[in-house]
Design a protein around this motif. Structure first.
Motif, mmCIF file in Angstrom:
data_model
loop_
_atom_site.group_PDB
_atom_site.id
_atom_site.type_symbol
_atom_site.label_atom_id
_atom_site.label_comp_id
_atom_site.label_asym_id
_atom_site.label_seq_id
_atom_site.Cartn_x
_atom_site.Cartn_y
_atom_site.Cartn_z
ATOM 1 N N LYS A 8 -22.137 37.992 69.376
ATOM 2 C CA LYS A 8 -21.742 37.587 68.025
ATOM 3 C C LYS A 8 -20.830 36.363 68.009
ATOM 4 C CE LYS A 8 -21.922 42.380 66.518
ATOM 5 N NZ LYS A 8 -21.137 43.444 65.889
ATOM 6 N N LEU A 9 -20.958 35.519 69.005
ATOM 7 C CA LEU A 9 -20.063 34.384 69.143
ATOM 8 C C LEU A 9 -20.251 33.350 68.035
ATOM 9 C CD1 LEU A 9 -17.806 33.141 70.742
ATOM 10 C CD2 LEU A 9 -19.493 32.220 72.327
ATOM 11 N N GLN A 10 -21.465 33.132 67.603
ATOM 12 C CA GLN A 10 -21.690 32.143 66.543
ATOM 13 C C GLN A 10 -20.898 32.499 65.281
ATOM 14 O OE1 GLN A 10 -25.325 30.303 66.055
ATOM 15 N NE2 GLN A 10 -24.592 29.237 64.255
ATOM 16 N N GLN A 11 -20.944 33.764 64.889
ATOM 17 C CA GLN A 11 -20.224 34.177 63.688
ATOM 18 C C GLN A 11 -18.716 34.043 63.873
ATOM 19 O OE1 GLN A 11 -21.860 34.840 60.743
ATOM 20 N NE2 GLN A 11 -19.778 34.574 59.973
ATOM 21 N N LEU A 12 -18.233 34.342 65.065
ATOM 22 C CA LEU A 12 -16.802 34.174 65.338
ATOM 23 C C LEU A 12 -16.385 32.707 65.203
ATOM 24 C CD1 LEU A 12 -16.414 36.551 68.404
ATOM 25 C CD2 LEU A 12 -15.317 36.833 66.180
ATOM 26 N N LEU A 13 -17.215 31.812 65.712
ATOM 27 C CA LEU A 13 -16.917 30.388 65.601
ATOM 28 C C LEU A 13 -16.905 29.942 64.142
ATOM 29 C CD1 LEU A 13 -19.040 29.073 68.594
ATOM 30 C CD2 LEU A 13 -16.552 29.030 68.427
ATOM 31 N N ILE A 14 -17.872 30.407 63.375
ATOM 32 C CA ILE A 14 -17.940 30.067 61.947
ATOM 33 C C ILE A 14 -16.718 30.612 61.218
ATOM 34 C CG2 ILE A 14 -19.190 30.519 59.793
ATOM 35 C CD1 ILE A 14 -21.789 30.451 61.545
ATOM 36 N N MET A 37 -24.384 31.603 75.106
ATOM 37 C CA MET A 37 -23.961 32.859 74.485
ATOM 38 C C MET A 37 -24.288 32.859 72.990
ATOM 39 S SD MET A 37 -20.385 33.999 76.234
ATOM 40 C CE MET A 37 -19.703 32.472 76.842
ATOM 41 N N VAL A 38 -24.012 31.741 72.330
ATOM 42 C CA VAL A 38 -24.289 31.638 70.894
ATOM 43 C C VAL A 38 -25.770 31.869 70.620
ATOM 44 C CG1 VAL A 38 -24.437 29.977 68.980
ATOM 45 C CG2 VAL A 38 -22.318 30.195 70.283
ATOM 46 N N ASN A 39 -26.618 31.332 71.480
ATOM 47 C CA ASN A 39 -28.062 31.428 71.286
ATOM 48 C C ASN A 39 -28.683 32.644 71.979
ATOM 49 O OD1 ASN A 39 -28.590 28.965 69.696
ATOM 50 N ND2 ASN A 39 -27.662 27.989 71.476
ATOM 51 N N ASN A 40 -27.829 33.556 72.451
ATOM 52 C CA ASN A 40 -28.277 34.778 73.122
ATOM 53 C C ASN A 40 -29.250 34.498 74.263
ATOM 54 O OD1 ASN A 40 -27.037 37.229 71.899
ATOM 55 N ND2 ASN A 40 -27.799 36.270 70.029
ATOM 56 N N LYS A 41 -28.979 33.427 75.019
ATOM 57 C CA LYS A 41 -29.824 33.065 76.151
ATOM 58 C C LYS A 41 -29.229 33.493 77.490
ATOM 59 C CE LYS A 41 -32.066 29.147 74.007
ATOM 60 N NZ LYS A 41 -32.301 27.703 74.069
ATOM 61 N N GLN A 42 -27.983 33.896 77.482
ATOM 62 C CA GLN A 42 -27.314 34.257 78.726
ATOM 63 C C GLN A 42 -27.624 35.705 79.072
ATOM 64 O OE1 GLN A 42 -23.305 32.982 78.668
ATOM 65 N NE2 GLN A 42 -23.166 32.888 80.877
ATOM 66 N N GLU A 43 -28.107 35.913 80.273
ATOM 67 C CA GLU A 43 -28.468 37.252 80.730
ATOM 68 C C GLU A 43 -27.255 38.065 81.163
ATOM 69 O OE1 GLU A 43 -31.468 38.915 80.820
ATOM 70 O OE2 GLU A 43 -32.140 37.247 79.569
ATOM 71 N N ARG A 44 -26.252 37.374 81.715
ATOM 72 C CA ARG A 44 -25.045 38.052 82.194
ATOM 73 C C ARG A 44 -23.825 37.321 81.654
ATOM 74 N NH1 ARG A 44 -27.702 37.677 87.670
ATOM 75 N NH2 ARG A 44 -28.831 39.624 87.823
ATOM 76 N N ILE A 45 -22.861 38.107 81.232
ATOM 77 C CA ILE A 45 -21.602 37.524 80.771
ATOM 78 C C ILE A 45 -20.491 38.125 81.619
ATOM 79 C CG2 ILE A 45 -20.037 37.211 78.831
ATOM 80 C CD1 ILE A 45 -22.425 37.720 76.995
ATOM 81 N N LEU A 46 -19.710 37.263 82.209
ATOM 82 C CA LEU A 46 -18.605 37.732 83.038
ATOM 83 C C LEU A 46 -17.544 38.405 82.176
ATOM 84 C CD1 LEU A 46 -18.117 34.609 85.335
ATOM 85 C CD2 LEU A 46 -19.249 36.755 85.906
ATOM 86 N N PHE A 57 -9.658 34.846 69.919
ATOM 87 C CA PHE A 57 -9.859 35.279 68.539
ATOM 88 C C PHE A 57 -9.037 36.522 68.180
ATOM 89 C CE2 PHE A 57 -13.976 33.070 69.451
ATOM 90 C CZ PHE A 57 -13.754 31.989 68.606
ATOM 91 N N GLU A 58 -8.164 36.936 69.102
ATOM 92 C CA GLU A 58 -7.299 38.106 68.902
ATOM 93 C C GLU A 58 -8.120 39.348 68.517
ATOM 94 O OE1 GLU A 58 -4.237 36.902 66.167
ATOM 95 O OE2 GLU A 58 -3.418 35.460 67.593
ATOM 96 N N ARG A 63 -16.860 45.306 70.317
ATOM 97 C CA ARG A 63 -18.051 45.253 69.465
ATOM 98 C C ARG A 63 -18.002 44.093 68.477
ATOM 99 N NH1 ARG A 63 -18.000 51.359 67.695
ATOM 100 N NH2 ARG A 63 -15.815 50.756 67.696
ATOM 101 N N GLU A 64 -16.859 43.476 68.336
ATOM 102 C CA GLU A 64 -16.776 42.258 67.509
ATOM 103 C C GLU A 64 -17.357 41.053 68.254
ATOM 104 O OE1 GLU A 64 -13.085 41.457 65.389
ATOM 105 O OE2 GLU A 64 -12.471 43.521 65.789
ATOM 106 N N ILE A 65 -17.537 41.186 69.548
ATOM 107 C CA ILE A 65 -18.091 40.108 70.381
ATOM 108 C C ILE A 65 -19.523 40.425 70.790
ATOM 109 C CG2 ILE A 65 -17.863 38.812 72.538
ATOM 110 C CD1 ILE A 65 -14.867 39.540 72.463
ATOM 111 N N ILE A 66 -19.759 41.644 71.212
ATOM 112 C CA ILE A 66 -21.052 42.020 71.777
ATOM 113 C C ILE A 66 -21.396 43.437 71.329
ATOM 114 C CG2 ILE A 66 -20.007 42.830 73.924
ATOM 115 C CD1 ILE A 66 -22.418 41.664 75.395
ATOM 116 N N ASP A 67 -22.672 43.631 70.962
ATOM 117 C CA ASP A 67 -23.094 44.942 70.481
ATOM 118 C C ASP A 67 -24.604 45.048 70.614
ATOM 119 O OD1 ASP A 67 -22.841 47.477 69.422
ATOM 120 O OD2 ASP A 67 -22.082 46.833 67.490
ATOM 121 N N PHE A 68 -25.127 46.231 70.413
ATOM 122 C CA PHE A 68 -26.575 46.390 70.377
ATOM 123 C C PHE A 68 -27.091 45.877 69.044
ATOM 124 C CE2 PHE A 68 -25.646 49.857 73.438
ATOM 125 C CZ PHE A 68 -26.444 49.389 74.477
#
Length: 70
Positions: A8-14, A37-46, A57-58, A63-68
């Motif tokens: 959900k990084l794009q929405q956080l940036l907006i 990450m914004v385009n959901n192309k990354q398979e693994r996130i550290l 973003f405090e 789940r505010e960053i990543i979710d199903f």
């Protein structure tokens, strides 16, 4: 059933009126990694990247960053 994960990084940036470049400067993540990450192309996130984003973003709930996807 195949589950997909949404980053959900794009929405956080907006919401925070922040550019990829600004987030890159704050977190030390490359603009390419942020774009992927914004385009959901990354398979693994550290974990370190998630923590840096959460700190920026405090965010307390991951789940505010990543979710199903629903």
């Amino acid at each position: 059933m195949v589950r997909e994960i949404e980053i959900k990084l794009q929405q956080l940036l907006i919401d925070h009126k922040m550019t990829y470049q600004e987030l890159s400067k704050i977190t030390g993540l490359s603009t390419r990694a942020i774009s992927d990450m914004v385009n959901n192309k990354q398979e693994r996130i550290l974990k370190e990247a998630i923590i840096k984003i959460a700190d920026t973003f405090e965010i307390e709930d991951i789940r505010e960053i990543i979710d199903f996807k629903k």
